[in-house]
Design an enzyme around this catalytic site. Structure first.
Site, PDB file in Angstrom:
ATOM      1  N   HIS A 143      23.930  47.116  14.845  1.00  0.00           N
ATOM      2  CA  HIS A 143      22.908  46.324  15.547  1.00  0.00           C
ATOM      3  C   HIS A 143      21.617  47.137  15.701  1.00  0.00           C
ATOM      4  O   HIS A 143      20.525  46.649  15.404  1.00  0.00           O
ATOM      5  CB  HIS A 143      23.426  45.893  16.918  1.00  0.00           C
ATOM      6  N   HIS A 148      17.536  46.599  14.402  1.00  0.00           N
ATOM      7  CA  HIS A 148      16.254  46.899  15.062  1.00  0.00           C
ATOM      8  C   HIS A 148      15.322  47.774  14.216  1.00  0.00           C
ATOM      9  O   HIS A 148      14.141  47.483  14.075  1.00  0.00           O
ATOM     10  CB  HIS A 148      16.493  47.666  16.380  1.00  0.00           C
ATOM     11  N   GLU A 204      14.952  40.500  20.644  1.00  0.00           N
ATOM     12  CA  GLU A 204      16.362  40.307  20.281  1.00  0.00           C
ATOM     13  C   GLU A 204      16.622  39.012  19.506  1.00  0.00           C
ATOM     14  O   GLU A 204      17.428  38.999  18.577  1.00  0.00           O
ATOM     15  CB  GLU A 204      17.253  40.332  21.533  1.00  0.00           C
ATOM     16  N   SER A 223      21.380  41.149  13.025  1.00  0.00           N
ATOM     17  CA  SER A 223      22.620  41.916  12.897  1.00  0.00           C
ATOM     18  C   SER A 223      23.847  41.022  13.065  1.00  0.00           C
ATOM     19  O   SER A 223      24.961  41.520  13.166  1.00  0.00           O
ATOM     20  CB  SER A 223      22.655  43.055  13.922  1.00  0.00           C
TER      21      SER A 223
HETATM   22 FE   LIG Z   1      19.270  45.056  20.659  1.00  0.00          FE
END
Ligand SMILES: [Fe+2]
Length: 309
Positions: A143, A148, A204, A223
């Site tokens: 993730h 990111h 996010e 992700s």
């Molecule tokens: Fe995150």
């Protein structure tokens, strides 16, 4: 900061989420920043990364924003093994000043935002177990690094993220002189809730208008094998242009696919929105946001109350 020692027992255990003594012991000693001791990854850990990567790749090509795809290429992220953070940072740092910084676990909100301000991204080093590839409530290195970090190669996005870190300092600054401790805590709780919601619906789970239609830039989507496609194509998802007044008052739940998502036009647009968020904070517009999720953890509130201006 003392380095966490590597013990003989650690070798071969792997760095699996929920079963990584090296990380858990660092956490129990109160060490937030740790080293990514690469030798500790097991073959099964690398295989988890490889499987996650292989199945995400075609979905990234279809649903990710172009900057993300570019970020993956310029960082030379490997498909078949967990990346070394030092390799990633060597390439990333000259691009936007950002770097991934290994942490032992949960980072209280103010410290997290303060890291962003310094262009350091707190990064989990464990990886989900190979029999739980689909869903894990806590972040892992897939993730954080695959989801990111590629976005941090893009200047406007990186600037927006660092600007978001500034907002945490603004929150401390504007509440620091308050005599009424109870009211100060209440107000900060509302501001932290507003910031968390803004972060959730942008960094996010954000969507963006792109040359190929709506694409994803939020890392929770990028992700997640199942949710990425669902977010873009499902009729069950309501998608609206990003509106701060809505997002900061909107509750969200983390245990299912998001039914409501917001779209930005560009990362320059995102930067302007963060600027506006800070102006609104100064004007007191974040002092009474709608109650409800996310609940603000005592550690998060304390991190703001104890922050030095
Ligand atoms: Fe995150």
């Amino acid at each position: 900061m003392p380095e966490a020692p590597v013990t003989v027992e650690d070798i071969g255990r792997g760095l699996t989420t929920g079963d990584a003594p090296f990380v858990e012991e660092a956490r129990s000693r109160g060490e937030l920043y740790i080293d990514q001791v690469y030798e500790l990854y097991s073959q099964a850990n690398h295989e988890s990364w490889h499987r996650l990567w292989d199945r995400m790749q075609p979905r990234w090509e279809r649903f990710a924003n172009d900057h993300f795809q570019h970020g993956i290429e310029v960082l030379h992220l490997p498909a078949d093994r967990i990346p070394h953070l030092t390799d990633v940072n060597r390439l990333l740092l000259p691009m936007t000043g950002f770097q991934a910084k290994a942490v032992s676990g949960y980072v209280p909100a103010f410290l997290f935002f303060d890291c962003l301000r310094r262009r350091e991204f707190p990064t989990t080093i464990t990886i989900r177990p190979s029999d739980h590839l689909d869903y894990l409530p806590e972040p892992d290195i897939f993730h954080d690094v695959a989801g990111h970090v590629p976005m941090h190669t893009e200047k406007a996005f990186a600037d927006a993220l660092a600007r978001f870190g500034d907002c945490a300092h603004t929150a401390v600054e504007i509440t620091a002189g308050m005599r009424d401790e109870k009211e100060r805590a209440r107000r900060l709780t509302s501001i932290i809730r507003a910031m968390s919601r803004f972060f959730w619906f942008t960094v996010e789970f954000g969507l963006m208008r792109g040359s190929r239609g709506i694409v994803a830039y939020g890392s929770g989507l990028l992700s997640s094998y199942g949710e990425l496609q669902h977010a873009i194509e499902s009729d069950e998802v309501a998608r609206y242009p990003m509106q701060i007044e809505w997002a900061i008052n909107q509750v969200f739940e983390i245990d299912h696919y998001q039914p409501l998502l917001f779209i930005v036009d560009s990362f320059e647009h995102l930067f302007d929105l963060v600027d506006q968020l800070e102006r609104w904070m100064r004007e007191g517009k974040l002092n009474n946001v709608a109650p409800g999720a996310p609940e603000i953890d005592e550690r998060d509130l304390r991190s703001f109350l104890e922050a030095v201006k």
